[in-house]
Design a protein around this motif. Structure first.
Motif: not given
Length: 799
Positions: A248, A250, A315, A317, A339
């Motif tokens: 993940k 940001v 977001e 993927e 994100e």
């Protein structure tokens, strides 16, 4: 409430739900409807007029209208029956994308009085999109040495619908090697995986083709399929593996182009060429036209190219493959979730609707002038917007709903002070740094008739010479009205009253537009010395307002009346000739007769003098006449040589310009002393005292005339100074300057005091004390403080 309507076989059902909510302090309410997407044109949505409590008959008179953001033609209202219906195709996926909530916000506005209602129409999803695979064929490479229960992830299908319509299930075509397993991720999405249930033998089966079918949960169910092409590879029995299956990251939106997202690392237990790894991006969801991600095949570094916009996607993927270079090659898989964090990069937007202009200056405080809405595409604090207004203006903003404001009158307006306002509405968000936007509103103040015409002064004094020509312009009145247009259009008229036995309008008139005052007939000072009246000024407003001004018109005397002779007291006859008996024994200075005359004029025009005309043949007369009293006396002792009948001509002349005259004839009969009547003896007895008195009268008269002349000069100087400091108000007749008028109780000025006009005059002896029944005074016209007629003034009203 739930409504359903059935048509023929297979007709769609329409579900409507209505919810009335109170809108807090503003008193507004929100009506909630729902409509399925793809509804046909004319589909019934709701009885909006009835639900808002509006009568059908008032929709058109109150200018019923509907406004919405974005496309304005999706929904319409039939003004005949108050029904909200579908006007054009509504595609939920086009309107709201994959958002769980999709609504069309309508703003219903009616005038008289101005009201605003908020209506929310929820667009219900229908199962109109089948599951779709990105490619028609998916290729899967599997080593023949893959152990049983090996998992091989497949690319799942996507469904543009939401809710149950987007819930997908998968089924795998019949085969003896693989079964299907569904993996649920953290975001509740599912992915299909192949699970090896039977060992592979490339020499026996080098390739497999299996059909993968996806089915959604809608009614009716829709399906999509993809061909899975499985290639069996030779032994390279260790696939690359990442440190962890998912990562993940940001990032703030608007990061610079080429920013590194993450550095991935995969390892392979094999040796040689079988452990050399190449990285690649298998899939990026959702697909964006603005933003692209790329990975370095050698290092596994992912960088971003393009614009990362929070308002587009929150977001991303990224599915990454790590493939070794063995034969056959093996692949490892991981997922990178990026994100996106919001930045305050969108300025607020301000929209002003329903302006009620212009605004009357008598509009009540609290009246709604305009409706204002604000919006900001950012989220959180960056999307929280507050509104403010230009300071020190008689308006304020009142919040009526979230991001909706009313521009309201906060204090009373006065067009005569400020006729228009340039208002600036500022919308500022709560971001750091904050962004703002402004919108200008020009509010014009409409005039109402709240100011009466006003004269420069409450009273004017006008001097007009008598015998003016009819229709003579004597003065011009002017009033100013602070209002505008017809409210400032002033007309003038006389305030009618009686002047003696006649109406005021028979003397003067006023022009309604110019305010010019005209004398309709020649004015006579002997008939009317002072004409006082009022002129009214009224505007053309509704209702009209007005005010009055007082005009005092003084009629100045001209020498238009010749002296008139009076009869001798007790005779009752005319004044043409005077007859007297004179004894020859009288001495010098004896008064033998008196000529009496009066002049109807005033002042110097009524001041009389007497002259004895020379006798015929140039003979010297033994008589003389007093210059100002008209008394005839002897100049010497009479003798026998004097003619027994003396005929004297006395010229009576006033002091006007030009002077007017009259001639009196005096007949004297000279008789012996024994023949003189008894009355004459009484005259002789008082002759000496009378002569002395006459001398005193003449002295006082000269002193009084000098005093009057001095007062006249002083009055003229004072009046000239006042006229120079005041606005000019001259008439066409060129009225003269104010003059002093003299009056006396006896002698030649007695007639001036007996006029029956509105003139105040005093009566009393000036210093030094005069002889009995003789006075001289100066006066000017005036009125009492109460404005009453001062024809018979009391001691308090004397000027």
């Amino acid at each position: 409430m739930v409504f359903s309507r059935r048509g023929g076989p297979g007709a769609p059902r329409l579900l409507l739900s209505l919810l009335l909510l109170a809108a807090g302090e503003s008193g507004s309410c929100q009506v909630h409807y729902s409509v399925p997407e793809e509804a046909k044109h004319g589909t019934f949505v709701g009885r909006i007029a009835q639900d808002l409590g509006l009568e059908l008959a008032e929709l058109v008179p109150r200018l019923f209208r509907v406004a919405s953001k974005g496309r304005r033609d999706l929904l319409e209202v039939n003004l005949q029956n108050g029904i909200l219906f579908v006007n054009s195709r509504i595609d939920r996926e086009e309107l709201c994308g994959r958002s769980l909530e999709c609504s069309i916000h309508l703003e219903v506005i009616v005038d008289r009085p101005l009201q605003v209602f908020h209506v929310e129409v929820e667009v219900k999803d229908i199962n109109d999109n089948p599951p779709v695979f990105r490619e028609e064929e998916q290729k899967v490479l599997i080593s023949e040495s893959a152990p049983l229960d090996s998992h091989f992830p497949l690319e799942g299908a996507s469904d543009a619908d939401i809710g149950v319509n987007s819930l997908l299930t998968y089924r795998l075509g019949l085969n003896e090697y693989f079964t299907l397993k569904i993996i649920t991720k953290n975001d509740k999405s599912i992915l299909p995986e192949l699970v090896l249930r039977k060992s592979l033998d490339r020499e026996e089966t080098p390739q497999l083709n299996i059909l993968l079918t996806s089915q959604d949960g809608g009614k009716p169910e829709l399906t999509g399929s993809v061909q899975i092409k499985i290639s069996i590879l030779d032994v390279n029995d260790n696939a690359p593996e990442f440190d962890k299956p998912g990562y993940k990251v940001v990032l703030f939106e608007n990061v610079p182009n080429g920013t590194r997202v993450i550095q991935l690392n995969a390892s392979d237990l094999d040796e040689g060429v079988n452990r050399e790894i190449s990285y690649g991006i298998r899939l990026i969801l959702p697909v964006s036209e603005k933003c692209m991600f790329s990975i370095n095949p050698e290092t596994g570094e992912i960088r971003i190219y393009g614009k990362l916009d929070f308002e587009e996607n929150i977001e991303y993927e990224i599915q990454v493959n790590a493939i070794d270079k063995g034969i056959p090659s093996m692949a490892g898989h991981c997922t990178v979730l990026v994100e996106v964090l919001d930045l305050n990069d969108n300025t607020p937007e301000v929209m002003i609707t329903s302006l009620s202009l212009p605004v009357r200056e008598d509009t009540q405080v609290g009246t709604v002038i305009a409706l204002i809405s604000v919006s900001d595409r950012d989220s959180g604090a960056n999307g929280q917007v507050t509104c403010s207004l230009t300071p020190r203006v008689p308006f304020k903003l009142v919040s009526t709903f979230k991001n909706y404001y009313s521009l309201v009158l906060d204090s009373a307006l006065d067009r005569e002070s400020v006729s228009d306002y340039a208002l600036v509405v500022t919308a500022r968000d709560a971001g750091s740094p904050s962004l703002s936007a402004t919108a200008s509103v020009s509010v014009e103040v409409a005039d109402v008739n709240d100011n009466a015409p006003a004269f420069a002064q409450p009273e004017y004094t006008v001097f007009v010479k008598e015998n003016n020509p009819p229709g003579c312009h004597i003065f011009t009145v002017s009033a100013r009205d602070a209002d505008a247009q017809e409210n400032a259009l002033v007309s003038y008229s006389l305030v009618e009253r009686r002047v003696g036995e006649r109406a005021l309008s028979s003397y003067v008139s006023v022009h309604a537009e110019s305010g010019k005052v005209y004398a309709l007939q020649p004015l006579d000072h002997e008939e009317l010395e002072l004409l006082q009246f009022q002129v009214s000024a009224r505007d053309a407003g509704v209702p009209p307002l007005g005010s009055n001004v007082t005009l005092q018109v003084f009629v100045l005397d001209e020498n238009d009346n010749a002296p008139a002779l009076l009869p001798r007291p007790g005779t009752g006859g005319g004044g043409g000739a005077v007859s007297e008996l004179v004894s020859r024994s009288v001495g010098a200075g004896h008064v033998v007769a008196k000529v009496r005359a009066v002049d109807a004029d005033s002042g110097y025009n009524a001041w009389l003098s007497y002259e004895l005309q020379p006798a015929a043949g140039g003979a010297r007369s033994p008589f003389r006449v007093a210059l100002y009293t008209g008394e005839i006396s002897t100049t010497r002792t009479l003798d026998e040589a004097d003619s027994p009948r003396q005929r004297l001509l006395v010229l009576v002349k006033d002091h006007g310009e030009p002077a007017l005259t009259a001639t009196a004839t005096v007949l004297l009969s000279l008789v012996e002393s024994g023949q003189a009547p008894k009355a004459s003896s009484r005259v002789l007895a008082g002759a000496a005292g009378a002569e002395t008195a006459l001398v005193d009268v003449n002295v006082y008269l000269i002193i009084a005339i000098c005093a009057v002349s001095s007062l006249l000069v002083l009055t003229l100087l004072l009046y000239t100074a006042l006229r120079c400091s005041a606005p000019p108000a001259e008439g066409a007749c060129a009225p003269g300057k104010p003059t002093l008028v003299c009056s006396s109780a006896v002698g030649s000025w007695s007639y001036s005091q007996q006029r029956r006009q509105r003139v105040c005059s005093g009566e009393g002896p000036p210093p030094p004390p005069p002889p009995p029944k003789t006075d001289l005074m100066a006066f000017s016209p005036c009125l009492t403080q109460s404005g009453e007629d001062c024809s018979n003034p009391s001691s308090e009203d004397l000027c």
